[in-house]
Structures are given as C-alpha cells and as structure tokens.
Design a protein around this motif. Structure first.
Motif, PDB file in Angstrom:
ATOM      1  N   ARG A  74       0.799  -1.225   0.000  1.00 34.70           N
ATOM      2  CA  ARG A  74       0.000   0.000   0.000  1.00 34.70           C
ATOM      3  C   ARG A  74       0.838   1.285   0.000  1.00 34.70           C
ATOM      4  N   LEU A  75       2.141   1.118   0.013  1.00 34.62           N
ATOM      5  CA  LEU A  75       3.009   2.306   0.030  1.00 34.62           C
ATOM      6  C   LEU A  75       2.885   3.097  -1.263  1.00 34.62           C
ATOM      7  N   ARG A  76       2.865   4.391  -1.131  1.00 38.49           N
ATOM      8  CA  ARG A  76       2.806   5.267  -2.306  1.00 38.49           C
ATOM      9  C   ARG A  76       3.991   6.234  -2.273  1.00 38.49           C
ATOM     10  N   PRO A  77       4.496   6.615  -3.443  1.00 35.32           N
ATOM     11  CA  PRO A  77       5.631   7.550  -3.454  1.00 35.32           C
ATOM     12  C   PRO A  77       5.261   8.897  -2.823  1.00 35.32           C
ATOM     13  N   LEU A  78       6.259   9.577  -2.321  1.00 36.40           N
ATOM     14  CA  LEU A  78       6.048  10.918  -1.772  1.00 36.40           C
ATOM     15  C   LEU A  78       5.794  11.891  -2.918  1.00 36.40           C
ATOM     16  N   LYS A  79       5.179  12.982  -2.571  1.00 39.04           N
ATOM     17  CA  LYS A  79       4.904  13.987  -3.598  1.00 39.04           C
ATOM     18  C   LYS A  79       6.217  14.500  -4.216  1.00 39.04           C
ATOM     19  N   GLU A  80       7.198  14.721  -3.327  1.00 43.99           N
ATOM     20  CA  GLU A  80       8.472  15.280  -3.823  1.00 43.99           C
ATOM     21  C   GLU A  80       9.161  14.341  -4.823  1.00 43.99           C
ATOM     22  N   GLN A  81       8.848  13.059  -4.752  1.00 45.91           N
ATOM     23  CA  GLN A  81       9.475  12.115  -5.689  1.00 45.91           C
ATOM     24  C   GLN A  81       8.976  12.318  -7.122  1.00 45.91           C
ATOM     25  N   GLN A  82       7.786  12.882  -7.218  1.00 46.56           N
ATOM     26  CA  GLN A  82       7.200  13.073  -8.558  1.00 46.56           C
ATOM     27  C   GLN A  82       7.912  14.169  -9.343  1.00 46.56           C
ATOM     28  N   GLY A  83       8.646  15.002  -8.639  1.00 43.91           N
ATOM     29  CA  GLY A  83       9.332  16.098  -9.328  1.00 43.91           C
ATOM     30  C   GLY A  83       8.444  17.321  -9.419  1.00 43.91           C
ATOM     31  N   PRO A  84       8.916  18.375 -10.062  1.00 37.47           N
ATOM     32  CA  PRO A  84       8.187  19.651 -10.065  1.00 37.47           C
ATOM     33  C   PRO A  84       6.967  19.643 -10.999  1.00 37.47           C
ATOM     34  N   GLU A  85       6.084  20.577 -10.749  1.00 38.40           N
ATOM     35  CA  GLU A  85       4.942  20.750 -11.643  1.00 38.40           C
ATOM     36  C   GLU A  85       5.211  21.917 -12.585  1.00 38.40           C
ATOM     37  N   GLN A  86       6.066  22.810 -12.124  1.00 36.05           N
ATOM     38  CA  GLN A  86       6.401  24.002 -12.913  1.00 36.05           C
ATOM     39  C   GLN A  86       7.858  23.935 -13.317  1.00 36.05           C
ATOM     40  N   GLY A  87       8.131  24.363 -14.531  1.00 41.90           N
ATOM     41  CA  GLY A  87       9.527  24.391 -14.971  1.00 41.90           C
ATOM     42  C   GLY A  87      10.236  25.664 -14.540  1.00 41.90           C
ATOM     43  N   THR A  88      11.502  25.765 -14.865  1.00 43.52           N
ATOM     44  CA  THR A  88      12.277  26.959 -14.485  1.00 43.52           C
ATOM     45  C   THR A  88      12.796  27.683 -15.731  1.00 43.52           C
ATOM     46  N   ALA A  89      12.049  27.522 -16.840  1.00 42.62           N
ATOM     47  CA  ALA A  89      12.517  28.093 -18.109  1.00 42.62           C
ATOM     48  C   ALA A  89      12.762  29.600 -17.990  1.00 42.62           C
ATOM     49  N   ASP A  90      11.912  30.286 -17.231  1.00 42.19           N
ATOM     50  CA  ASP A  90      12.078  31.744 -17.134  1.00 42.19           C
ATOM     51  C   ASP A  90      13.384  32.100 -16.451  1.00 42.19           C
ATOM     52  N   ALA A  91      13.689  31.384 -15.362  1.00 45.80           N
ATOM     53  CA  ALA A  91      14.957  31.659 -14.662  1.00 45.80           C
ATOM     54  C   ALA A  91      16.134  31.293 -15.560  1.00 45.80           C
ATOM     55  N   LEU A  92      15.995  30.176 -16.226  1.00 43.51           N
ATOM     56  CA  LEU A  92      17.082  29.712 -17.109  1.00 43.51           C
ATOM     57  C   LEU A  92      17.352  30.717 -18.218  1.00 43.51           C
ATOM     58  N   GLU A  93      16.266  31.309 -18.707  1.00 40.72           N
ATOM     59  CA  GLU A  93      16.395  32.273 -19.790  1.00 40.72           C
ATOM     60  C   GLU A  93      17.319  33.430 -19.389  1.00 40.72           C
ATOM     61  N   GLN A  94      17.257  33.760 -18.107  1.00 43.38           N
ATOM     62  CA  GLN A  94      18.079  34.864 -17.605  1.00 43.38           C
ATOM     63  C   GLN A  94      19.560  34.488 -17.484  1.00 43.38           C
TER      64      GLN A  94
END
Ligand code: CMP
Length: 739
Positions: free
Chosen positions: A456-476
């Motif tokens: 019945r164990l389920r992965p943690l939310k943090e294991q799923q990775g982000p929902e939002q990317g960082t393209a804007d920061a990367l662009e800078q």
C-alpha cells in the motif's frame, strides 16, 4: 685417443673447449646433444645451433657452493648438465630444487632485474652449460618460449609472458622489461614486483607500471591483512652484532635452507657483510618506495583501514630514523609533481621538509567545498512512514538494514525497510544489505512499514518532481555560466570519488572487508541521471512553443560549452536528455531551432553513437589532455565487461592480466584528474578560479545585474535541480505539448 674415448668423455672434451676453438663437427655433436636437454629441446634447429657455438662449460666441485645470490646482477643463464641445485629466496628459504636438464637464471636477464633467488649446489661435482647475457639476449630473448613459469615446492607461483605492448607502457621510459606478470600467487607477484622496483630517484619516476597496477587492484586478491605481513616479510630488519650491521633474514634463511644431512656448515653467500647491508638497505628502500606509492594512491582512505594504519605506524619509527628511507616518499611526491602537475602544485614542499616523517604528509584533502564521504562517516538517513511522516537520523554510511531498523523501532517489531522510486516500484531491502541511503537512485526514497503495508506504500509527492519548470529563470542565465557551474560541481563530485570505488562498485562492496564505500561514485552517477532528466523535465514543462524552442537551443549551447570545458559526463547527460523520446518527438519545437544549432546537435549525436563500442567517443577522448571529466557510465560499463568476461583466478593463481585491464580503466580516471582545475587564490571566487586556471576553459563574463545571474545563484540553481524521472509522466507531458 679420440677413437678410444666414450661418447660422454668426447662430449665433455668438446664442451670444455673455448667456444671459438670448436670445429664444425664439434658444434654438430653439441647440437645433437642439446636435442636431449629439456631446457632447450623445444627450441628451433637454428637457435640450438647458435647456442652450440656459445655455450660455456662450467663445473663446481663442492656442494654448498653459492653460484650467485639473490640481489646480484644477472650475468648468465644456466642449464644443469649434471647434478642439482637449490633455489632459495629471502624470507622463504628453499623454494625449489632444480635437476639435470632444467635451467635457471633467465629472469634477471629478461627483466633486467636483480637475481630473484640464490642458487646453491646440492651435490658435489655439478656441471653447467652457461650462456652469457649478451649471447642470451642476442639468441634467445626473442625466440625463447613466450612463457616463464616459476615453481615453489612443486607448484607454479608465477607466470610471466612476453608482452606485446611497447616498452614505454610496460616499464616507463628506459625500462627494458618485456616480460610481464600474467598470473601468480599474491605474495610471489609482490616479491617479483619489488625486485623490479628501481631506486634511481633522480631520473623519471621509475616505479614500474606493473607496480601501479598491483597497488590499484590489490584489494581484489590481497586484502591489507595479507599485504601488510607480506611487505613486512620483504622488509629485512637490521640488527648489529658487536657493532657490525647484520641483516636478520639473510643468514637465518640460508642456515635453515641448507640440507641438514650435509656435513658442511652453512656458508653465507658471496660478498661481505657490507654488501649484505647494502642489499638489505636496497630491499628496505624498495618496500618504502612501494609504501610511499601506496599512501599516495589511497591517501587518507588508509586511515580508515586499521590493519594498514597499524602496519604503517609500526614501520614509521624505523623509517624516520634513517634518512635514506625517510626522504623517499617526499622525493616520490616531488617526482610525481614534476612529471604530472603544474608548477603551482609545489607550494607545500619546502614546509614539509622541516616536518617530522609522516607517511601521510603528502596526502591532500580535496580543494573543493564538497568533502568525500568516507567509510566511517555518518550520513543522513531519511526514512518515511506509510503516512509520509519522515524520520531522519544520522547513521554510519555502511549501516546495515538490520541496524537501521533497530535504530528506529523497538526490538521484535514487525518492520521492514523498503526503497521505492517515483514510479512506485518497491523493493524490500534484505536485513544484511548495507549503505542503502547512499545507494538510492534518483528520486528514490526509503520507507519503513510493517510487511503487510508494503503493497500500500505510495511515493512521496516530492518524488514526482516539479509541476512548474524553471525556463524563465534559465532564460536569464547565460549558457556559459550554467555550464561552468555544472562543470564546477561535477569536478567536485568527480574528485571526491576515489578510483578504488569503481572496483567496489563492480565487484560488489560486500566482497571487501572494512569500510569500503561507493557513496561518492554513486553520488556522481546519480548526478549524471539528474542532469539528464533536468533537460527533459524543463523542456516538457515549458508550455510556450517559442520559449521551448529557445530552451532547446540553450541546452544545445550548454552541451557545446560543456564539451569545450571537457566535461564529457555532463555533456553526455545533456545530450541524453535531448535525445529522450519525450523531447525528440516535439517536432514543432525542433523545427524552430536555427539550422546551425541543429547541425551542431547532429554532430554531437554522432559522438554519442554507441556502435563499435563507442568508437566515436573513444577517438575523441584519446585526443584530450587532462583535466577532463570522462563519461562515467561508459567507464563503469567497461569495468563490468572486464570483470564479467575474466575470472579473478586462473588455476588458483591471481589472474593478473585481468588486474592489469582493471587498472588501465582506473588509470583513465587518475589521468583525467592528474592536472588540477582549481588552485587556491584568496582574491577570486572558486568558480572564477577554476575557469581561469583550467588551461582550455575560457573566462566567462558574469553579468551580475540580475540576481539570478550571479555565480552563487547559478551555483545554487545547478546544485538543487528538481526533476521528473518518471518516463511515463514525461511522455504524457510531451503529448499534451504537441500531440
Ligand atoms: P634469476 O632471477 O635470474 O636468478 C634466480 C633464478 O632462480 C631465477 O632467475 C629463476 O630462473 C630461478 N627460479 C626458479 N624458481 C624460482 C622461484 N620460485 N623464485 C625465483 N626464482 C626462481
């Protein structure tokens, strides 16, 4: 008179003639006779004929005569014509008896090494056929059987084979050694290599590359608990008798080895006490030189090895007391620095000279901020319960699952430890497995539950990775700066790892006693996956087509700078990310990429081509000079192939050929790091320093006007990548972007 002589007498008379006085018939007689001599019967007709013309007849009347002593210079090869001899080695005593038809004395000639054993006559009136070194080299060196086998007490202990590789690779510049160890008992291999250690510290580093191979791989076949006593055995202790130096093992060994039924007294080998003292000093210097190399190679790791540490401590007093020994490790370091490192590496030498002798004075802690994880260190264990409430504790890196469980539960509780990845794949960990925290994969976590709760164990939310990317920061951020910070971090991870971790990783850590850790290597490999999935994640989380195309272009640019910086590990990681199916299928995005960028990408793809065992990559790497960061997964694959394709032992002897292959891979890792990326300079930041001082790495101009563009922010960013590694989710995201 001649017609009245028996065949033996006739032959003896011919043999007694000076070689230059032998007639054609004489040579024919000798040649015919050689057909029946075991040592030469296998040789070709022409070689036997040549031998017949140079053989010298040598006789000795008295049993107990020392023909030559271990450590002497080799001048001739001998065939026993009549009689028998004892082969005696220091520390071991009588190791073999050789009889009529057998030969000895070739080893010193073939390897240009001192005599490996003392030869003593076992009986009166022994006859030998002697071939002097020059003739031996001319006639036999290239035609002799390719294999030399040495026996002790009837068992093969060392097999040497004529090597096909060039002499520079085998023995370093100037070495004429052409016979290399193929297999042997660990002790005999060590004895043989010690014999070959050269002591001319003024010239090049004369440590034979075979010694390097031995030291790099000894843990596979000779644990410290076996190596240290063997070295102790090879280290003659001096003591004085009435003020005169005596060497303990030489005389003892000889007294013990001579046959007790003989009436003569044990004769010491030829040479004065002084010569023996010289020999003993050379033997001790060789051991110290080897130990110096050992400490240079393993550095502070040896401090975690109680057997090694105890041995070094015990020897330290004796070495410190004799300047002919105590200066050797420093000389070795100086040589290594002169040949390998840049001038700047010499900074601490003069200071060290004034210090007391210490084996570890040459060991350097890594310069970066990231400290290596050592076998005895405590690391963070983060364990989640089924309700996702975390338990965190610090435990030794190699803690077993059993110990982890007893640290967090009451005795007798029904509890299991499970690791689960982001896809929800679970594996219940065995109680005796260890170091599970540092062995976790990307986005993998530890869970603790009852056996009934596992399903019945389920992965943690943090294991799923982000929902939002960082393209804007990367662009800078400037691509160069991102690549530089990636390289900086990779270099720290790469140098925190010791080459021996590759051995532990491929052979299995459990096979090695004590604090063997692979934590640093696993951290580095995990980073490869992280960078790879970072690229996929960012592209798949970028909804805007134009921005996504710019992002793709940026990643190609980052790959390009990484390659320029010779960071092949992250270069491949970024390229793997770009070639992930979730990214590849985004046709509309790729269409928007300038054709120049596409061409560059395609050229890089060719470098990744795995055909012909990654030939394209290997050719490119062969041209690189250090420092560079290699494509680690390929090195691990090479090691695995070598390991799985070759046995550790052949006929109960260490398969040293395999060890050489393993060492070759480890030397690649060593080679990559043989030049520093970083030098200490108090005025500049670490990242800037690295960029300035790595020969081919260009200086980038940082634009500090935007906060996210500052080197420290970019560093923070690249060190804390948050990624999706679930391929199904990535494909889904990709489909929603472009169906
Ligand atoms: P070399 O080293 O020239 O002189 C001593 C010789 O003893 C050596 O060559 C071998 O030919 C011979 N020998 C035979 N058995 C051994 C052994 N077990 N160890 C060393 N030398 C041996």
């Amino acid at each position: 008179l001649l017609s009245q002589m028996g065949p033996d007498a006739l032959l003896t008379m011919i043999l007694r003639k000076h070689p230059s006085q032998r007639s054609a018939e004489d040579l024919e007689v000798i040649y015919e006779e050689l057909l029946h001599v075991k040592a030469v019967a296998h040789l070709s007709t022409s070689v036997r004929k040549e031998l017949a013309a140079v053989l010298v007849f040598e006789t000795h009347g008295k049993a107990g005569t020392v023909l030559f002593s271990q450590g002497d210079k080799g001048t001739s090869w001998y065939i026993i014509w009549k009689g028998s001899v004892n082969v005696i080695t220091h520390g071991k005593g009588l190791v073999a008896k050789l009889r009529e038809g057998e030969d000895f004395g070739q080893l010193a000639l073939l390897n240009d090494a001192p005599r490996a054993a003392t030869i003593i006559l076992r009986e009166d009136n022994c006859h030998f056929l002697r071939v002097d070194k020059q003739d031996y080299i001319r006639i036999l060196k290239d035609v002799e059987a390719n294999t030399v086998r040495l026996e002790e007490h009837g068992h093969t202990v060392l097999v040497l084979e004529k090597s096909t590789t060039d002499s520079t690779e085998q023995g370093g510049a100037g070495s004429s050694s052409k016979y290399t160890v193929m297999s042997g008992t660990p002790e005999k291999i060590l004895e043989h290599l010690l014999e070959k250690v050269k002591l001319d510290t003024n010239g090049n580093d004369a440590i034979d590359s075979c010694v390097g191979d031995f030291l790099l791989t000894h843990k596979i076949f000779m644990a410290s608990s076996q190596l240290c006593p063997a070295l102790q055995h090879q280290y003659p202790l001096m003591f004085t008798v009435r003020g005169q130096p005596r060497v303990s093992y030489v005389t003892n060994a000889l007294c013990r080895d001579l046959n007790p039924w003989r009436t003569y007294h044990a004769q010491p080998p030829k040479g004065s006490e002084l010569e023996k003292a010289d020999y003993s000093l050379a033997a001790r210097q060789k051991v110290v030189k080897l130990l110096g190399q050992w400490v240079l190679l393993y550095g502070l790791l040896l401090k975690d090895d109680p057997v090694a540490l105890d041995f070094l401590e015990r020897l330290k007093k004796e070495v410190a007391a004799d300047s002919r020994l105590s200066t050797m490790p420093k000389d070795q370091l100086r040589e290594r620095r002169r040949t390998r490192l840049s001038e700047n590496g010499n900074h601490s030498l003069s200071r060290q000279h004034s210090q007391q002798f210490d084996w570890f004075c040459n060991c350097e802690e890594p310069v970066g901020r990231l400290q290596p994880i050592r076998g005895q260190d405590k690391v963070l264990y983060e364990i989640s319960r089924p309700d996702h409430i975390p338990i965190t504790l610090m435990l030794p890196v190699n803690t077993s699952v059993q110990e982890v469980l007893s640290a967090v539960t009451k005795p007798g509780a029904d509890c299991v430890l499970v690791k689960m990845n982001s896809m929800g794949d679970r594996a219940q960990l065995k109680l005796d497995s260890s170091a599970v925290s540092t062995g976790l994969g990307l986005n993998e976590r530890l869970f603790m539950c009852t056996s009934g709760q596992v399903e019945r164990l389920r992965p943690l939310k943090e294991q799923q990775g982000p929902e939002q990317g960082t393209a804007d920061a990367l662009e800078q951020m400037c691509s160069k700066d991102v690549a530089s910070q990636l390289t900086h971090y990779d270099w720290e991870l790469f140098t925190a790892m010791h080459e021996v971790e590759l051995i532990y990783y491929v052979f299995g850590r459990s096979k090695f006693p004590g604090g063997a850790t692979t934590a640093n290597l696993q951290r580095f490999v995990r980073r490869f996956n992280e960078v790879q999935y970072w690229v996929v994640t960012e592209v798949c989380l970028c909804e805007d087509l134009a921005k996504r195309a710019a992002l793709l272009k940026k990643f190609v640019k980052i790959a390009s700078v990484l390659k320029e910086q010779r960071n092949l590990n992250s270069f491949f990681a970024v390229m793997f990310g770009l070639s992930n199916s979730a990214v590849q299928r985004l046709y509309k995005t790729w269409e928007r990429i300038p054709s120049k960028t596409k061409r560059i990408y395609c050229a890089y793809e060719r470098l990744m081509d795995p055909s012909r065992n990654h030939r394209a990559y290997r050719l490119a790497v062969a041209k690189l000079s250090p420092p560079y960061i290699p494509f680690m997964p390929l090195l691990l694959k090479d090691m695995t192939f070598i390991h799985e394709g070759n046995k550790n032992y052949k006929d109960k002897l260490v398969n040293f050929e395999k060890m050489r292959l393993i060492a070759k891979t480890l030397k690649i890792v060593q080679g990559c790091r043989s030049q520093p990326y970083v030098h200490s300079s108090p005025t500049r930041g670490l990242a800037d320093r690295m960029l300035l001082e790595a020969p081919s790495i260009r200086i980038s101009t940082y634009c500090d006007s935007l906060p996210c563009r500052s080197p420290s922010n970019i560093r923070l960013y690249v060190q804390n990548l948050s990624v999706i590694d679930n391929q199904c989710r990535l494909t889904e995201l990709s489909r929603t972007l472009e169906c």
